[in-house]
Design a protein around this motif. Structure first.
Motif, mmCIF file in Angstrom:
data_model
loop_
_atom_site.group_PDB
_atom_site.id
_atom_site.type_symbol
_atom_site.label_atom_id
_atom_site.label_comp_id
_atom_site.label_asym_id
_atom_site.label_seq_id
_atom_site.Cartn_x
_atom_site.Cartn_y
_atom_site.Cartn_z
ATOM 1 N N PRO A 62 0.800 -1.230 0.000
ATOM 2 C CA PRO A 62 0.000 0.000 0.000
ATOM 3 C C PRO A 62 0.829 1.276 0.000
ATOM 4 O O PRO A 62 0.488 2.236 -0.688
ATOM 5 C CB PRO A 62 -0.817 -0.086 1.295
ATOM 6 N N TYR B 184 -2.850 6.706 -5.906
ATOM 7 C CA TYR B 184 -4.174 6.758 -6.525
ATOM 8 C C TYR B 184 -4.287 8.074 -7.282
ATOM 9 O O TYR B 184 -3.845 9.117 -6.802
ATOM 10 C CB TYR B 184 -5.259 6.665 -5.452
ATOM 11 N N CYS C 272 -13.875 9.440 0.815
ATOM 12 C CA CYS C 272 -12.512 9.572 1.342
ATOM 13 C C CYS C 272 -12.549 9.891 2.835
ATOM 14 O O CYS C 272 -13.103 10.915 3.237
ATOM 15 C CB CYS C 272 -11.736 10.648 0.593
ATOM 16 N N CYS D 117 -3.426 11.393 1.077
ATOM 17 C CA CYS D 117 -4.024 10.086 0.805
ATOM 18 C C CYS D 117 -3.392 9.000 1.667
ATOM 19 O O CYS D 117 -2.180 8.907 1.778
ATOM 20 C CB CYS D 117 -3.819 9.750 -0.679
ATOM 21 N N LYS E 75 -4.112 5.820 1.134
ATOM 22 C CA LYS E 75 -4.098 4.639 0.272
ATOM 23 C C LYS E 75 -5.013 3.519 0.748
ATOM 24 O O LYS E 75 -4.672 2.350 0.702
ATOM 25 C CB LYS E 75 -2.662 4.135 0.125
ATOM 26 N N CYS E 76 -6.152 3.917 1.276
ATOM 27 C CA CYS E 76 -7.071 2.898 1.761
ATOM 28 C C CYS E 76 -7.864 2.283 0.609
ATOM 29 O O CYS E 76 -8.397 1.192 0.722
ATOM 30 C CB CYS E 76 -8.027 3.478 2.796
ATOM 31 N N GLY E 77 -7.935 2.996 -0.506
ATOM 32 C CA GLY E 77 -8.642 2.466 -1.660
ATOM 33 C C GLY E 77 -10.156 2.567 -1.580
ATOM 34 O O GLY E 77 -10.866 2.038 -2.438
ATOM 35 N N VAL F 43 -12.072 3.906 -4.740
ATOM 36 C CA VAL F 43 -12.087 3.198 -6.028
ATOM 37 C C VAL F 43 -13.432 2.531 -6.347
ATOM 38 O O VAL F 43 -14.023 2.788 -7.391
ATOM 39 C CB VAL F 43 -10.918 2.192 -6.121
ATOM 40 N N GLN G 151 -5.188 3.043 -9.821
ATOM 41 C CA GLN G 151 -4.123 2.730 -8.891
ATOM 42 C C GLN G 151 -2.858 2.571 -9.733
ATOM 43 O O GLN G 151 -2.902 1.922 -10.769
ATOM 44 C CB GLN G 151 -4.503 1.375 -8.300
#
Lengths: 617, 163, 305
Positions: free
Chosen positions: A557, A562, A579, A599, A601-603, A606, A616
């Motif tokens: 991660p 992103y 977010c 960010c 980067k938790c995703g 998406v 990504q």
């Protein structure tokens, strides 16, 4: 009881009659239960009662097709029985109506059919010709999924305890000779010749000797011992008794990991009924051979799979390995000569005694004889248990039996031998599976776990995963393992977090080498293998993480970014709400942007984007 | 009512009586410590210090060594635990199939960390290396039940089954 | 007695059968470092610093456990051996405070000596370190578990006296720690302050409180004295600094010699120019007492009356 012969024929007859009855059998191993087998069983009971059918209900253990669980077998007199996969309570009524009432199998749910002399159905592969079983041999696993492991009658009717009966008429040394001829090597991972080990214990001087079964299967990704313990407990006991007779021991201990409650339950039942029938205890089958057996439940320590640590644990101590020599064959449990083998090794013994060492040695390769049970897991289509002849290639196992990589992805590596093993790349797929060639490839047989990884797997992450395991499970006795695995893990974590420096690779190799050459026990000595093999075959991935701060597989991660594709973003604002840290900003109906510094980067954004605008990289 | 062998005192709580019976059963047993600790943990739900001290005296094993054994094995617990134990498998197969996401999800639902127990003592959450049901990854075990092929959406429903 | 002949560093060595490689090599004049090896409880094999190269062996061999066998070819300082020892020392130092400047053990510390010998400098490996509370709860013994290298000699020597066995290895892996029951401090344990553990500690983890901050190891002269309190005859070292007796410390206990606090205090009173005030445990607390009480003389005096 005098001899088994007197009762064997009546037991066999009763068993045959059972097969001539309409029957429904549910797979109730741990995996069958996990998939909902118990509920399926309940639904079947209800349905059978509702329809007032004359049908025998029974259960069995895991047949090996984990991918098809919950598994239900239906059989009618004179016809092949059909094994259905993916049977859920809602499917039960229709299956019973079609198969049991209308005598028409439901082909699209059928996995295989087992003929056993009965007429076969069209359109359903016969077990021996089915893709999953065609390349398998079923010896140790022959009863799994075929008999009820909680009934000793099923065991005896399928040749059980005939090996012990025969052994008791043989000279002990002749049994050891047959085991030597068979070429059987320790199935727990070490691969030490079993006959030689037995000879050591037989020759060792001692007023008391012990047989110990290592059922502390702890490798992540390995469950063959569990399957045999749950599916054929008597076979292990029979193997231990034969060993006891051969080497002159009259006491045995099964050290079973506590995480296997069903195995312990079935072993306890098996011991109780065998004692009751005079197969276990004093004057076994009318001879002067006595054998006592007890179960010792582990208490949660992977290192107890190491044989000297296991002995300490049985003695009630911390499971820390002992220095060898002295070897357990000379000074084992309570300092007495001890024959220690694993579940699969003992389970092979009755077959070897019954059929002779030559029969066993006819399977396999020059130095690795017989068959080996593997657990196929990871990113493959058919996860499960497979018994194959030694010498089969990894490719055949991964692509034929396991049905290739799931979701149409590309094969990347197969991890063999658990945390002590190594990751082999595609170039090594034609390696024949035997003890020596796997070691030459940098991996090992281990207990038989094969974890298949696809292109979406990051090999540095995999190495980190295994080191995390060995580090947590290190007993802490010796410096290289206790301190060294911790540092290996920390360096790997750093690399995955994008904080690696070029010297890290040297440090990893240096630490790994010292741990390998200087650690006290085999667990420590093999702990660096995942690092060493991934460095050997996937060094470029380490370099990408360190030098380019990039995770080629897109797994780590901290190394992912992103971004929003401007052309695709309609400015709906859904991602802004999704977010959790307010990293996404943008006016309504204008392309949004992600602030990389905020960010995490938790995703989360998406899947929320309906326009696939967030990528990504 | 039972009499403690070492102090001669009468012990009255039903758990203490059970412990005395357990110790009696294992008195002549070689390597009794671990089975006794397992039995004691079944009785009390965890291993309180006083219980360890009693076991040490009764089995004539130094208290420090008993403590050394207890802390070596991950099965033993020195603090009270939840009525239901959730073990999240983070073995290889579960790892590659998203076991850690399940683990994170459970942490969030229960509001506890790895090894933590909810305030109402309903759940204790733990990670475990491999429970041997890899074919069904990702898997969790609640008490002795295994739940496989999990997704985060299904977690609430599974937890509801346990009081 | 039968003997075996082997080659150590190119030299032919003949030793009695059953001799450990460590003893065979040191007997022939070769140096091998050891931390966990203890003549009184051998075959532990935990620290791995004593590894040597044996021709034909798959891995390096712990010389403190391995038996010398006929025809063995052994190298005690080969490249592989030195590399392994360096790495092991590096790993120990990465988890050890580097406060040699003020450590009471400086000058008498094996970790320091071996780091010097194998040229291992201040730790380069980062990462997590032990962070335990300093245990000065016992009036005689200081325990700094951050300096412990887990050789377990203290555990073994304490467990050798059955009724003591006050400390044990606890926890596992990186978290392994020498601890009294329930991981309490020494004062709340059953410790009798005999000092066996201090006498075997190769590093600065266990030290005498009475000497803390008072002397440097190279400033004191040692004189061996024998305790006459009972007929065990335990050996002690009387420490003199500038001619003045500053302390009495236990030498390594040997078989049948359990060491005890009373004996050591008796020697303190007899030799030390400024003996410390004796403390004994009453209930859960250590309290200062008269010498007569500390040495258990009250009863005798009472009887004489």
């Amino acid at each position: 009881m005098g001899s088994l012969k007197e009762v064997r024929s009546s037991i066999e007859e009763a068993y045959k009659k059972k097969l001539d009855r309409p029957r429904i059998i549910v797979g109730l191993g741990t995996c069958g239960m996990a998939a909902g087998g118990t509920k399926v069983m309940a639904a079947i009971e209800t349905e059978v009662e509702k329809l007032g059918l004359d049908v025998d209900l029974d259960f069995t253990s895991c047949i090996g097709m984990c991918y098809a669980e919950p598994v239900v077998e239906m059989g009618l007199p004179g016809a092949a029985s059909v094994v259905y996969g993916g049977v859920y309570p809602e499917d039960v009524a229709q299956l019973i109506e079609s198969h049991m009432v209308n005598k028409t199998p439901v082909t699209d749910k059928a996995e295989i059919q087992i003929s056993a002399g009965g007429a076969t159905y069209e359109g359903i592969p016969v077990m021996e010709k089915s893709p999953y079983y065609e390349k398998q041999v079923r010896s140790v696993t022959s009863r799994l999924g075929r008999t009820n492991p909680e009934r000793i009658e099923d065991y005896i009717a399928t040749g059980g305890y005939a090996g012990l009966e025969k052994a008791l008429t043989m000279e002990p040394q002749e049994i050891i000779n047959q085991v030597k001829i068979s070429g059987l090597r320790g199935r727990g991972g070490g691969g030490f010749p079993t006959g030689t080990k037995w000879q050591f214990v037989a020759d060792a001087v001692g007023d008391k000797k012990y047989i110990v079964c290592n059922a502390d299967e702890g490798d992540p990704g390995a469950f063959m011992d569990r399957s045999v313990l749950e599916g054929d407990p008597h076979a292990i006991m029979e193997g231990m008794m034969i060993a006891g007779y051969a080497i002159g021991a009259n006491e045995g201990v099964i050290y079973c990991r506590a995480e296997y409650p069903l195995a312990i339950k079935r072993l306890n039942m098996a011991i109780a009924v065998a004692e009751e029938m005079g197969i276990l205890g004093d004057n076994i089958m009318g001879t002067d051979f006595n054998f006592k057996l007890r179960i010792k439940a582990g208490a949660g320590a992977f290192v107890c799979g190491e044989e000297t640590a296991l002995l300490n644990s049985i003695e009630g101590k911390r499971g820390m390995p002992r220095v060898r020599p002295p070897f357990p064959a000379h000074k084992g449990l309570w300092q007495k000569p001890t024959c220690l083998n694993n579940v699969e090794t003992f389970a092979n013994i009755p077959f070897i005694v019954r059929n002779g060492g030559d029969w066993y040695a006819s399977m396999g390769t020059e130095k690795s004889k017989g068959s080996k049970v593997f657990c196929l897991t990871g990113k493959i289509n058919n996860t499960g248990l497979a018994e194959v002849p030694m010498g089969i290639t990894l490719r055949e196992v991964v692509f034929n039996i396991a049905g290739g990589i799931a979701d149409g992805k590309k094969f990347k590596a197969v991890q063999s031998g658990g945390p002590s093993g190594g990751c082999l790349p595609a170039e090594q797929l034609d390696l024949p599976i035997d003890y020596d060639s796997l070691i030459s490839g940098g991996a090992m047989m281990g207990s038989g776990g094969l974890v298949v990884m696809d292109e979406g797997t990051c090999m540095v992450d995999v190495a980190k995963f295994f080191l995390n395991f060995t580090q947590l499970e290190s007993c802490g006795k010796c410096t290289p393992c206790r301190e060294g695995t911790k540092r290996l893990l920390e360096i790997l974590e750093r690399i995955c977090d994008g904080l690696g420096v070029p010297e890290d690779i040297d440090t990893l190799e240096r630490l790994a080498k010292t741990i390998k050459t200087s650690a006290l026990c085999a667990l420590g000595q093999t702990a660096p293998n995942p690092v060493l093999t991934t460095l050997r075959y996937f060094r470029n991935e380490y370099e990408a993480h360190i030098n380019e701060k990039r995770c080629p597989a897109g797994v780590c991660p901290e190394l992912l970014t992103y971004a929003i594709v401007e052309d695709k973003c309609v400015g709906c604002g859904v991602c802004i709400k999704a977010c959790p840290v307010g990293a996404i900003t943008g006016e309504k109906k204008a392309a949004h942007t992600i602030d990389a510094s905020k960010c995490v980067k938790c995703g989360a954004c998406v899947p929320k984007c309906k326009f696939d605008a967030i990528v990504q990289a | 009512m039972a009499i403690c062998k070492c102090t001669g005192e009468q012990v009255e709580s039903p758990q203490d009586v059970q412990l005395m019976e357990l110790l009696e059963h294992y008195r002549e047993y070689d390597g009794a410590l671990i089975p006794v600790l397992q039995g004691a943990q079944d009785i009390y739900g965890y291993l309180p210090g006083e219980v360890l001290e009693t076991i040490s005296k009764e089995l004539k094993i130094p208290f420090s060594e008993v403590f050394g054994v207890v802390t070596f094995y991950s099965q033993f617990h020195l603090k009270p635990r939840g009525r239901n134990i959730i073990r999240v498998c983070l073995g290889t197969a579960c790892h590659v199939r998203g076991g850690s996401k399940i683990f994170e999800g459970l942490k969030e639902i229960l509001g506890v960390d790895n090894g933590g127990t909810t305030e109402d003592l309903r759940f204790t959450l733990e990670s475990v290396a491999c429970i041997g049901a890899c074919g069904l990854a990702p898997v969790i075990m609640i008490n002795d039940d295994t739940h496989g092929r999990l997704t985060n959406d299904g977690l609430d429903k599974i937890l509801e089954q346990y009081e | 007695m039968s003997t075996v002949a082997l080659t150590i560093n190119g030299q032919e060595v003949t030793v009695p059968k059953g001799t450990r490689l460590l003893d065979a090599a040191t007997g022939a004049g070769f140096f091998i470092p050891t931390f966990c090896h203890d003549e009184n409880s051998p075959n532990y094999g935990g620290c791995r610093i004593c590894v040597v190269e044996v021709k034909g062996a798959r891995n390096l061999v712990a010389s403190c456990c391995a038996e010398a066998l006929d025809g063995m070819v052994v190298e005690t300082e080969s490249e592989a051996v030195v590399e392994a020892r360096k790495t092991i020392l590096e790993l120990m130092l990465a988890n050890h405070p580097v406060d040699c400047l003020t450590c009471d053990k400086a000058g008498d510390c094996r970790l320091q000596d071996y780091a010097f010998r194998y040229d291992v400098k201040a730790p380069t490996l980062g990462g997590e370190r032990k962070d335990y509370e300093f245990d000065d709860s016992n009036p005689y013994i200081n325990r700094d578990m951050n300096k412990c290298i887990l050789c377990a000699k203290c555990v073994r020597t304490c467990q050798d006296v059955e009724e003591r066995a006050v400390i044990s290895l606890a926890y596992r892996g990186f978290n392994t720690k020498v601890a009294p029951a329930l991981d309490g401090n020494l004062a709340t344990s059953e410790c009798v302050s005999c000092g066996r553990c201090v006498s075997v500690c190769p590093v600065g983890a266990l030290t005498y409180k009475s000497l803390s901050g008072k002397t440097r190891s190279w400033e004191v002269a040692k004189e061996q004295v024998t305790c006459t309190w009972c007929d065990a005859g335990c050996q002690f070292d009387l420490l003199r600094k500038n001619g003045k007796a500053v302390g009495v410390v236990a030498k390594a206990p040997s078989e049948g010699r359990p060491l005890c606090l009373k004996g050591r205090l008796g020697l303190e009173l007899r030799y030390n120019d400024e003996p410390m005030a004796p403390m004994i445990k009453k209930g859960d607390q250590y309290v200062e007492v008269s010498w007569a009480e500390a040495l258990g003389l009250d009863e005798i005096i009472e009887k004489l009356k």
